[in-house]
Design an enzyme around this catalytic site. Structure first.
Site, mmCIF file in Angstrom:
data_model
loop_
_atom_site.group_PDB
_atom_site.id
_atom_site.type_symbol
_atom_site.label_atom_id
_atom_site.label_comp_id
_atom_site.label_asym_id
_atom_site.label_seq_id
_atom_site.Cartn_x
_atom_site.Cartn_y
_atom_site.Cartn_z
ATOM 1 N N ARG A 189 0.823 -1.216 0.000
ATOM 2 C CA ARG A 189 0.000 0.000 0.000
ATOM 3 C C ARG A 189 0.856 1.265 0.000
ATOM 4 N NH1 ARG A 189 -4.959 -1.962 3.880
ATOM 5 N NH2 ARG A 189 -6.240 -2.721 2.158
ATOM 6 N N GLY B 228 -9.005 -8.396 -1.363
ATOM 7 C CA GLY B 228 -9.147 -9.490 -0.405
ATOM 8 C C GLY B 228 -8.466 -10.783 -0.798
#
Ligand code: AMP
Length: 404
Positions: free
Chosen positions: A37, A361
């Site tokens: 991220r 996910g």
């Protein structure tokens, strides 16, 4: 509605640019488990500093319920990692409100980067309660007052109205200051938005994972948009029950069987369910297994799709021009029940001429495990946010950004 982006910002040089990033990385004892991220936020940060802006970064990290949580969930190690990745000094300020922060911002030089402390530290020890997570407008106004421009690059929180995304954007716009999307957010809007609203056809959606109840909105929305909707994983067996098949000990949501019946009727041959499954006598990797077609026998639970289902799904996918995938085809955490998920991931990785999008996910974990991530068009950084986008919902974090 198209949104303004960093490319629309004029005269960045010397400006204080507030950037909401998603630095919500896994962290244990100060060690970052996965810096994806942080890496994903680099293009926007780099653009701002290359153009002489002062980048003031805000992010949440985990959930803060007590002072104890603050020790583990400080952004300090994240700021250090960002410095390594940018190959430059990054200033970390151990607060996100008050004199220390304001002095540090006022002392910034052009092209400098500053990370303030975890925005969710504002969720405790005050009269409002969760000032950040419940979007205290005063907090959004305060943060907005620290900058000249606002860039939201945090897709992972775009489905939530927080002070650090919606609050700041609202306050900036009220003061006629820019509130725009960063490169990452722009990319997410482009791929997920185009897939759903203007897909090149055939458009096939693959939905898996544990529960029908989590994904009903997505299934309904995509049934209206896609040419085929493939369903696999744990939610398959609620559909099996709706069709009158036996399900053994498989995962079934009794209260969703009626709804599954309605969806089957409405969808006709658009909905593709697995014809066979790998069943197990217990929920364990070393369980006794069999591959069965149709009915799941008593005493067994279905934990993966079978080889015929894989072949059929691949047959549906082979001509697709747009594919959106969310959720595993089985209990992929156990090697013996990972075949279906891995087969689909591999097939998508080798599907040429198609736009392939993986929606956050567990399916992201599967494509990464396979090493086919680079061969896919887009891997969404937001689990919940991508699901809500695929449901056709308006995401407050995106809605709050200025339109073109
Ligand atoms: P979700 O968060 O809804 O995408 O669900 C992911 C979870 O679904 C994973 O932890 C899988 O192990 C689980 N799952 C997938 N297939 C099955 C299945 N057939 N039975 C039970 N759990 C499953």
């Amino acid at each position: 509605m198209a949104k303004q982006t960093v490319a629309d910002l004029k005269d960045i040089k010397g400006k204080k640019v507030l950037v909401r990033v998603d630095f919500n990385v896994p962290i244990k004892d100060g060690v970052i488990g996965d810096d994806n991220r942080i890496v994903a936020a680099l293009p926007t940060i780099q653009y701002i500093i290359d153009n002489g802006g002062k980048a003031i970064l805000l992010s949440h990290l985990g959930r803060i319920k007590s002072d104890e949580d603050k020790k583990e969930l400080t952004l300090k190690p994240v700021a250090a990692r960002l410095g390594e990745l940018l190959n430059k000094d990054v200033t970390f300020v151990a607060s996100n409100e008050g004199q220390e922060l304001e002095d540090a911002i006022n002392a910034m030089t052009d092209g400098q980067v500053l990370v303030m402390e975890n925005t969710r530290f504002q969720d405790i020890d005050n009269d409002f309660g969760k000032r950040e997570s419940k979007n205290d407008p005063k907090l959004g106004e305060y943060w907005a007052s620290l900058g000249d421009m606002f860039v939201n690059d945090a897709f992972g929180t775009a489905h939530r109205a927080h002070a650090s995304n919606v609050g700041i954007a609202t306050a900036m716009k009220a003061n006629n200051k820019p509130a725009v999307a960063g490169y990452l957010l722009e990319k997410e809007i482009k791929f997920l938005g185009e897939a759903v609203d203007a897909p090149e056809r055939p458009f096939v959606a693959i939905l898996g994972g544990a529960k029908v109840s989590d994904k009903i909105g997505v299934i309904e929305h995509l049934l209206a948009k896609a040419d085929k909707v493939i369903v696999g994983g744990g939610m398959t067996y609620t559909f099996y029950a709706a069709k009158g098949l036996t399900v053994g000990n498989s995962l079934v949501e009794e209260d969703k069987i009626e709804l599954a019946k309605e969806l089957i009727e409405k969808a006709g041959d658009k909905l593709v369910l697995p014809v066979d499954n790998v069943v197990a006598d217990k929920f364990a990797n070393d369980a006794k297994t069999e591959t069965v077609e149709g009915n799941i026998p008593d005493g067994y639970m279905a934990l993966d799709i079978g080889p015929k289902a894989i072949a059929e799904f691949e047959n549906v996918l082979k001509d697709a021009k747009t594919v959106v995938w969310n959720g595993p085809m089985g209990v992929f955490e156990m090697d013996n029940f990972a075949k279906g998920t891995l087969a689909i991931g591999e097939f998508l990785g080798n599907l040429s001429g198609a736009t392939t999008i993986v929606g956050g996910g567990d399916s992201t974990a599967a494509v990464k495990k396979l090493g086919v991530g680079d061969k896919l068009t887009h891997i969404s950084t937001g689990g919940g946010a991508s699901l809500e986008y695929l449901e056709g919902k308006t995401l407050p974090g995106i809605a709050a950004i200025s339109d073109k």
